[in-house]
Design an enzyme around this catalytic site. Structure first.
Site, PDB file in Angstrom:
ATOM      1  N   GLU A  63     -29.283 -11.605  38.937  1.00 15.64           N
ATOM      2  CA  GLU A  63     -28.435 -10.247  39.186  1.00 15.64           C
ATOM      3  C   GLU A  63     -28.648  -9.353  38.271  1.00 15.64           C
ATOM      4  O   GLU A  63     -28.221  -8.105  38.325  1.00 15.64           O
ATOM      5  CB  GLU A  63     -26.793 -10.747  39.063  1.00 15.64           C
ATOM      6  N   ASP A  80     -53.809  15.094  44.836  1.00 10.85           N
ATOM      7  CA  ASP A  80     -52.822  14.081  45.137  1.00 10.85           C
ATOM      8  C   ASP A  80     -51.613  14.491  46.019  1.00 10.85           C
ATOM      9  O   ASP A  80     -51.248  15.478  45.342  1.00 10.85           O
ATOM     10  CB  ASP A  80     -52.455  13.108  44.097  1.00 10.85           C
ATOM     11  N   ARG A  86     -52.886   6.213  36.143  1.00 16.32           N
ATOM     12  CA  ARG A  86     -53.745   7.235  36.880  1.00 16.32           C
ATOM     13  C   ARG A  86     -53.506   8.699  36.406  1.00 16.32           C
ATOM     14  O   ARG A  86     -54.296   9.779  36.483  1.00 16.32           O
ATOM     15  CB  ARG A  86     -53.672   7.394  38.242  1.00 16.32           C
ATOM     16  N   PRO A 118     -32.026  -1.645  40.348  1.00 14.44           N
ATOM     17  CA  PRO A 118     -31.648  -0.939  41.683  1.00 14.44           C
ATOM     18  C   PRO A 118     -30.405   0.330  41.109  1.00 14.44           C
ATOM     19  O   PRO A 118     -30.351   1.299  42.026  1.00 14.44           O
ATOM     20  CB  PRO A 118     -30.836  -2.149  42.575  1.00 14.44           C
TER      21      PRO A 118
HETATM   22  C1  9D3 Z   1     -24.953  -8.164  44.869  1.00  7.92           C
HETATM   23  C2  9D3 Z   1     -26.568  -8.021  45.476  1.00  7.92           C
HETATM   24  N1  9D3 Z   1     -27.437  -8.367  44.319  1.00  7.92           N
HETATM   25  C3  9D3 Z   1     -28.591  -9.248  44.811  1.00  7.92           C
HETATM   26  C4  9D3 Z   1     -28.783  -9.229  46.156  1.00  7.92           C
HETATM   27  C5  9D3 Z   1     -27.892  -7.270  43.785  1.00  7.92           C
HETATM   28  C6  9D3 Z   1     -29.388  -7.099  43.350  1.00  7.92           C
HETATM   29  C7  9D3 Z   1     -29.682  -7.736  42.185  1.00  7.92           C
HETATM   30  C8  9D3 Z   1     -30.765  -7.374  41.570  1.00  7.92           C
HETATM   31  C9  9D3 Z   1     -30.313  -6.504  43.949  1.00  7.92           C
HETATM   32  C10 9D3 Z   1     -31.702  -6.417  43.590  1.00  7.92           C
HETATM   33  C11 9D3 Z   1     -31.836  -6.987  42.429  1.00  7.92           C
HETATM   34  C12 9D3 Z   1     -33.061  -7.085  41.803  1.00  7.92           C
HETATM   35  N2  9D3 Z   1     -33.884  -5.736  41.902  1.00  7.92           N
HETATM   36  C13 9D3 Z   1     -34.548  -5.329  40.704  1.00  7.92           C
HETATM   37  O1  9D3 Z   1     -34.615  -5.951  39.671  1.00  7.92           O
HETATM   38  C14 9D3 Z   1     -35.196  -3.926  41.137  1.00  7.92           C
HETATM   39  C15 9D3 Z   1     -35.237  -3.173  42.184  1.00  7.92           C
HETATM   40  C16 9D3 Z   1     -34.744  -2.975  43.391  1.00  7.92           C
HETATM   41  O2  9D3 Z   1     -34.077  -4.058  43.991  1.00  7.92           O
HETATM   42  N3  9D3 Z   1     -34.832  -1.983  44.464  1.00  7.92           N
HETATM   43  C17 9D3 Z   1     -35.456  -0.946  43.875  1.00  7.92           C
HETATM   44  N4  9D3 Z   1     -35.919  -0.810  42.644  1.00  7.92           N
HETATM   45  C18 9D3 Z   1     -35.746  -1.627  41.827  1.00  7.92           C
HETATM   46  S1  9D3 Z   1     -36.420  -1.946  40.219  1.00  7.92           S
HETATM   47  C19 9D3 Z   1     -35.746  -3.364  39.882  1.00  7.92           C
END
Ligand code: 9D3
Length: 245
Positions: free
Chosen positions: A116, A169, A154, A89
């Site tokens: 996490e 596209d 693709r 994220p």
């Molecule tokens: C403190 C809050 N954490 C958990 C609720 C933060 C958190 C850690 C790990 C939030 C999401 C994640 C897992 N997400 C991914 O591995 C992820 C992701 C995403 O959550 N949103 C957009 N793209 C991606 S790419 C990998």
């Protein structure tokens, strides 16, 4: 192109990429996908891949050593130096331009976090870039990896049939697609716009362009800023009251 997926749920990604354009790209030998599970490279009876986060608080962190062993194994499997992406994220948002750039790499490693996420020292040492697929919360990186695989598959030369040419596209020209219709011409849910039945190809092309412009202005005005617009396009948008610039 070769893609190595590092994930605690490798079947998840394999299932996501087995169908349609992606599946066909693999069958045609344009793309090969390998999966690596850090659990298989973890030591001890419990094969522990995660532990509590230092500093306290909830949540577990993926440990460095199983990931190091996994990367050792995938590097031994092929000499091509990979471009390493960590799905998270905190990453830069994935765009079609980024997908195009990634699609030219000979080899990608897609590292999927769970819990996490991954110990920051592993990210600093082994990851080339961090990518997010959007501003919403997922449970892990696997769906992100599947999205990257789909977008780059693709874009491999020969992956698409004529029917789904990449240049047409949405996002390749920066505008949303026009609406599409098929048989029957008359249906209880409505009729087909007559221009599409006219056989006048120039008029059809103008209608489709106008529909694309109108939909983009109404649904995604942010895209208009960077879209490739002709003077005619701007004139149409202004006269339709869809643009004020
Ligand atoms: C403190 C809050 N954490 C958990 C609720 C933060 C958190 C850690 C790990 C939030 C999401 C994640 C897992 N997400 C991914 O591995 C992820 C992701 C995403 O959550 N949103 C957009 N793209 C991606 S790419 C990998």
């Amino acid at each position: 192109m070769r893609i190595d997926v590092v994930s605690l749920f490798p079947e998840f990604v394999a299932e996501c990429t087995a169908f349609g354009v992606t599946g066909r790209a693999v069958e045609r030998g344009l793309l090969s996908i390998s999966s690596w599970n850090p659990r298989d490279y973890a030591e001890g009876n419990y094969r522990k891949v995660d532990d509590r986060t230092f500093g306290g608080g909830p949540g577990m962190v993926m440990l460095i050593d199983p990931l190091e062993a996994t990367f050792e194994a995938l590097k031994k499997d092929d000499d091509t130096p990979p471009h390493v992406i960590y799905l998270s994220p905190q990453g830069a948002p994935l765009t079609q331009a980024k997908a195009r750039e990634l699609s030219t790499r000979a080899r990608l490693v897609l590292l999927c976090g769970r819990y996490e996420g991954v110990d920051e020292r592993f990210i600093a040492a082994r990851v080339d870039e961090e990518i997010s697929i959007g501003d919403y919360v997922l449970s892990g990186g696997e769906l992100g990896a599947a999205v990257i695989i789909d977008t780059v598959a693709r874009l491999q030369p020969g992956a698409l049939n004529d029917a789904d040419s990449a240049e047409q596209d949405s996002f390749e020209n920066g505008l949303l697609d026009c609406p599409h219709y098929s048989k029957p011409v008359q249906h209880a849910l409505g009729e087909v716009p007559p221009v599409l039945l006219s056989g006048n190809h120039a008029e059809i092309a103008r209608w489709r362009r106008a529909q694309s412009l109108e939909r983009t202005a109404l649904r995604r005005p942010d895209l208009l800023e960077s879209a490739e617009l002709s003077d005619k396009d701007r004139k149409f948008l202004k006269e339709s009251g869809l643009w004020d610039e």
